[in-house]
Design a protein around this motif. Structure first.
Motif, PDB file in Angstrom:
ATOM      1  N   ASP A   1       0.981  -1.281  -0.185  1.00 45.84           N
ATOM      2  CA  ASP A   1      -0.009   0.019   0.149  1.00 45.84           C
ATOM      3  C   ASP A   1       0.955   1.052   0.170  1.00 45.84           C
ATOM      4  N   GLU A   2       1.770   1.446  -0.977  1.00 47.87           N
ATOM      5  CA  GLU A   2       2.431   2.570  -1.262  1.00 47.87           C
ATOM      6  C   GLU A   2       2.402   2.863  -2.663  1.00 47.87           C
ATOM      7  N   PRO A   3       2.118   4.365  -3.222  1.00 50.53           N
ATOM      8  CA  PRO A   3       2.235   4.730  -4.417  1.00 50.53           C
ATOM      9  C   PRO A   3       3.497   4.505  -5.334  1.00 50.53           C
ATOM     10  N   LEU A   4       3.889   3.385  -5.785  1.00 47.55           N
ATOM     11  CA  LEU A   4       5.088   3.372  -6.329  1.00 47.55           C
ATOM     12  C   LEU A   4       4.935   3.371  -7.982  1.00 47.55           C
ATOM     13  N   ALA A   5       3.837   3.710  -8.447  1.00 48.82           N
ATOM     14  CA  ALA A   5       3.938   4.267 -10.020  1.00 48.82           C
ATOM     15  C   ALA A   5       2.955   5.181 -10.231  1.00 48.82           C
ATOM     16  N   GLN A   6       3.265   5.838 -11.256  1.00 51.23           N
ATOM     17  CA  GLN A   6       2.249   6.982 -11.740  1.00 51.23           C
ATOM     18  C   GLN A   6       1.746   6.691 -13.133  1.00 51.23           C
ATOM     19  N   TYR A   7       0.404   7.189 -12.997  1.00 51.22           N
ATOM     20  CA  TYR A   7      -0.364   6.820 -14.239  1.00 51.22           C
ATOM     21  C   TYR A   7      -0.776   7.979 -14.621  1.00 51.22           C
ATOM     22  N   ILE A   8      -0.376   8.439 -15.848  1.00 43.99           N
ATOM     23  CA  ILE A   8      -0.485   9.792 -16.691  1.00 43.99           C
ATOM     24  C   ILE A   8      -1.532   9.613 -17.364  1.00 43.99           C
ATOM     25  N   LEU A   9      -2.443  10.949 -17.079  1.00 43.77           N
ATOM     26  CA  LEU A   9      -3.683  10.969 -17.788  1.00 43.77           C
ATOM     27  C   LEU A   9      -3.594  11.783 -18.920  1.00 43.77           C
ATOM     28  N   HIS A  10      -3.997  11.390 -20.201  1.00 39.75           N
ATOM     29  CA  HIS A  10      -3.937  12.138 -21.553  1.00 39.75           C
ATOM     30  C   HIS A  10      -5.067  11.853 -22.366  1.00 39.75           C
ATOM     31  N   ASP A  11      -5.205  12.810 -23.361  1.00 41.27           N
ATOM     32  CA  ASP A  11      -6.271  12.460 -24.249  1.00 41.27           C
ATOM     33  C   ASP A  11      -6.073  11.123 -25.191  1.00 41.27           C
ATOM     34  N   THR A  12      -4.651  10.783 -25.458  1.00 43.00           N
ATOM     35  CA  THR A  12      -4.410   9.941 -26.347  1.00 43.00           C
ATOM     36  C   THR A  12      -4.576   8.403 -25.616  1.00 43.00           C
ATOM     37  N   MET A  13      -4.851   8.265 -24.393  1.00 46.11           N
ATOM     38  CA  MET A  13      -4.936   7.161 -23.731  1.00 46.11           C
ATOM     39  C   MET A  13      -5.926   6.204 -24.411  1.00 46.11           C
ATOM     40  N   MET A  14      -5.611   4.847 -24.294  1.00 43.23           N
ATOM     41  CA  MET A  14      -6.392   3.744 -24.901  1.00 43.23           C
ATOM     42  C   MET A  14      -7.804   3.920 -24.432  1.00 43.23           C
ATOM     43  N   THR A  15      -7.989   3.960 -23.079  1.00 42.20           N
ATOM     44  CA  THR A  15      -9.224   4.039 -22.542  1.00 42.20           C
ATOM     45  C   THR A  15     -10.114   5.146 -22.758  1.00 42.20           C
ATOM     46  N   VAL A  16      -9.536   6.399 -23.393  1.00 40.41           N
ATOM     47  CA  VAL A  16     -10.078   7.516 -23.777  1.00 40.41           C
ATOM     48  C   VAL A  16     -10.668   7.287 -25.391  1.00 40.41           C
ATOM     49  N   ARG A  17      -9.515   6.973 -26.243  1.00 40.93           N
ATOM     50  CA  ARG A  17      -9.688   6.843 -27.554  1.00 40.93           C
ATOM     51  C   ARG A  17     -10.318   5.502 -28.091  1.00 40.93           C
ATOM     52  N   GLN A  18     -10.364   4.551 -27.452  1.00 43.88           N
ATOM     53  CA  GLN A  18     -11.103   3.270 -28.024  1.00 43.88           C
ATOM     54  C   GLN A  18     -12.019   2.433 -26.855  1.00 43.88           C
ATOM     55  N   LYS A  19     -12.952   3.512 -26.023  1.00 43.84           N
ATOM     56  CA  LYS A  19     -13.742   3.079 -25.009  1.00 43.84           C
ATOM     57  C   LYS A  19     -14.721   1.792 -25.577  1.00 43.84           C
ATOM     58  N   PRO A  20     -15.226   2.069 -26.789  1.00 42.74           N
ATOM     59  CA  PRO A  20     -16.103   0.844 -27.465  1.00 42.74           C
ATOM     60  C   PRO A  20     -15.375  -0.498 -27.659  1.00 42.74           C
ATOM     61  N   LYS A  21     -14.187  -0.443 -27.787  1.00 44.94           N
ATOM     62  CA  LYS A  21     -13.331  -1.610 -28.111  1.00 44.94           C
ATOM     63  C   LYS A  21     -13.080  -2.312 -26.509  1.00 44.94           C
ATOM     64  N   MET A  22     -12.812  -1.263 -25.608  1.00 48.83           N
ATOM     65  CA  MET A  22     -12.535  -1.769 -24.207  1.00 48.83           C
ATOM     66  C   MET A  22     -13.718  -2.403 -23.738  1.00 48.83           C
ATOM     67  N   GLN A  23     -14.927  -1.832 -23.795  1.00 51.57           N
ATOM     68  CA  GLN A  23     -16.246  -2.372 -23.551  1.00 51.57           C
ATOM     69  C   GLN A  23     -16.311  -3.879 -24.085  1.00 51.57           C
ATOM     70  N   GLN A  24     -16.213  -4.034 -25.286  1.00 44.04           N
ATOM     71  CA  GLN A  24     -16.022  -5.350 -25.876  1.00 44.04           C
ATOM     72  C   GLN A  24     -15.282  -6.453 -25.491  1.00 44.04           C
ATOM     73  N   ASP A  25     -14.051  -5.840 -24.998  1.00 51.56           N
ATOM     74  CA  ASP A  25     -13.020  -6.946 -24.330  1.00 51.56           C
ATOM     75  C   ASP A  25     -13.558  -7.164 -23.013  1.00 51.56           C
ATOM     76  N   HIS A  26     -14.146  -6.301 -22.455  1.00 51.04           N
ATOM     77  CA  HIS A  26     -14.949  -6.533 -21.035  1.00 51.04           C
ATOM     78  C   HIS A  26     -15.794  -7.437 -20.901  1.00 51.04           C
ATOM     79  N   ALA A  27     -16.578  -7.495 -22.102  1.00 50.83           N
ATOM     80  CA  ALA A  27     -17.688  -8.534 -22.305  1.00 50.83           C
ATOM     81  C   ALA A  27     -17.111  -9.910 -22.275  1.00 50.83           C
ATOM     82  N   ILE A  28     -15.861  -9.953 -23.131  1.00 60.98           N
ATOM     83  CA  ILE A  28     -15.233 -11.180 -23.392  1.00 60.98           C
ATOM     84  C   ILE A  28     -14.931 -11.921 -21.768  1.00 60.98           C
TER      85      ILE A  28
END
Length: 314
Positions: free
Chosen positions: A198-225
């Motif tokens: 329980d320590e913050p040992l990584a940084q998650y950089i938020l930006h507009d080209t993130m896969m979770t932003v650009r390809q949300k429908p594909k991510m939802q399809q993956d989650h269904a699988i």
């Protein structure tokens, strides 16, 4: 205490502007990885020029573009370390991240996977808070399958694991577009014990080209699988009815939030069947009958009351 070799794998595609900071954060670690394997997955920018500036322990290979999973799998083929970690070429680690995670696995042979908390950081470099503040929920140690089946516990670069685990689980599924890491952790959780640091040992950089932003429908399809795989897995069948219901409820809520009310209600029904004495299943099913907009409004109000933070624009 046995010293184990550490391999860090970076699969990158057209991230030449971000890659130097990512590599430098690894080379500045209090425990520098024994090898840093960079797989250039067919970049068309200046990534190759960047990589020419680095020597050992950085090892770089080029391949024709095949996607993130194929790049990570190529890195796994080349890795010689006892312990494996991944780092995307637009994210960073705390400078003691490798040292602290490796130390857990060296000191505790009963654990095969360690994962840490993560700092959320804006594209401008502002620290926004901890991942657990934006994605609340338990982060257990030990047998984590019942929790991991509900949601991915952390981003990929929070994890480190013993390479020997892959003999049991296999590698990344190249058929998945963007949730390959979650799929792999689920397979690991079926067989191995996890440790939460329980320590913050990584940084998650938020930006507009993130896969979770650009390809949300594909991510939802993956989650269904992945949901289907969870429900069919022997590990899920071994869960108690209440644990199964909790998974159905979490998945149903996500489907409601994503605008798929029919799917959400169906999952709430499954939760009721799995645990008929669970009041929250009936409450959520009843809310779902009001429609997606009303459900999401109630859910958002509940999250605000709990102090859950939101990420604007993602």
């Amino acid at each position: 205490m046995a010293s184990l070799r550490v391999s860090v794998i970076i699969s990158t595609y057209n991230r030449g502007d971000h890659l130097p900071a990512t590599l430098d954060c690894l080379l500045q670690q209090t425990r520098v990885p024994d090898e840093i394997i960079v797989v250039d997955d067919g970049s068309t920018d200046h990534t190759q020029d960047v990589l020419k500036r680095y020597g050992p322990p950085v090892i770089s290979v080029w391949q024709a573009n095949q996607g993130l999973s194929a790049g990570r799998n190529r890195g796994l083929e080349l890795a010689t370390g006892d312990l494996i970690a991944f780092l995307d070429s637009d994210d960073l680690l705390a400078l003691d991240s490798i040292e602290k995670r490796a130390a857990i696995l060296e000191a505790h042979p009963e654990y095969d996977v360690v994962y840490s908390n993560v700092q959320m950081v804006s594209a401008k470099g502002d620290v926004l808070g901890l991942y657990t503040e934006f994605r609340p929920g338990p982060r257990p140690s030990g047998d984590v399958y019942a929790h991991l089946a509900q949601y991915n516990l952390m981003p990929v670069h929070a994890y480190m694991f013993r390479r020997a685990c892959l003999d049991t689980t296999g590698v990344f599924d190249t058929a998945l577009y963007g949730m390959q890491d979650y799929d792999l952790w689920l397979r690991m959780a079926e067989h191995f014990q996890f440790y939460f640091l329980d320590e913050p040992l990584a940084q998650y950089i938020l930006h507009d080209t993130m896969m979770t932003v650009r390809q949300k429908p594909k991510m939802q399809q993956d989650h269904a699988i992945i949901r289907r795989r969870i429900y069919q897995s022997p590990a899920f069948q071994r869960l108690s009815g209440r644990e199964q219901a909790t998974v159905f409820l979490k998945h149903g809520m996500q489907r409601m939030i994503d605008g798929h009310s029919r799917d959400g209600r169906a999952l709430f029904r499954k939760a009721i069947s799995a645990a008929p004495a669970m009041p929250s299943a009936y409450v959520l099913f009843g809310l779902s009958l009001l429609g997606g907009r009303a459900f999401n409004a109630v859910h958002a109000a509940f999250q605000r009351a709990r102090g859950v933070r939101t990420i604007s624009g993602t």
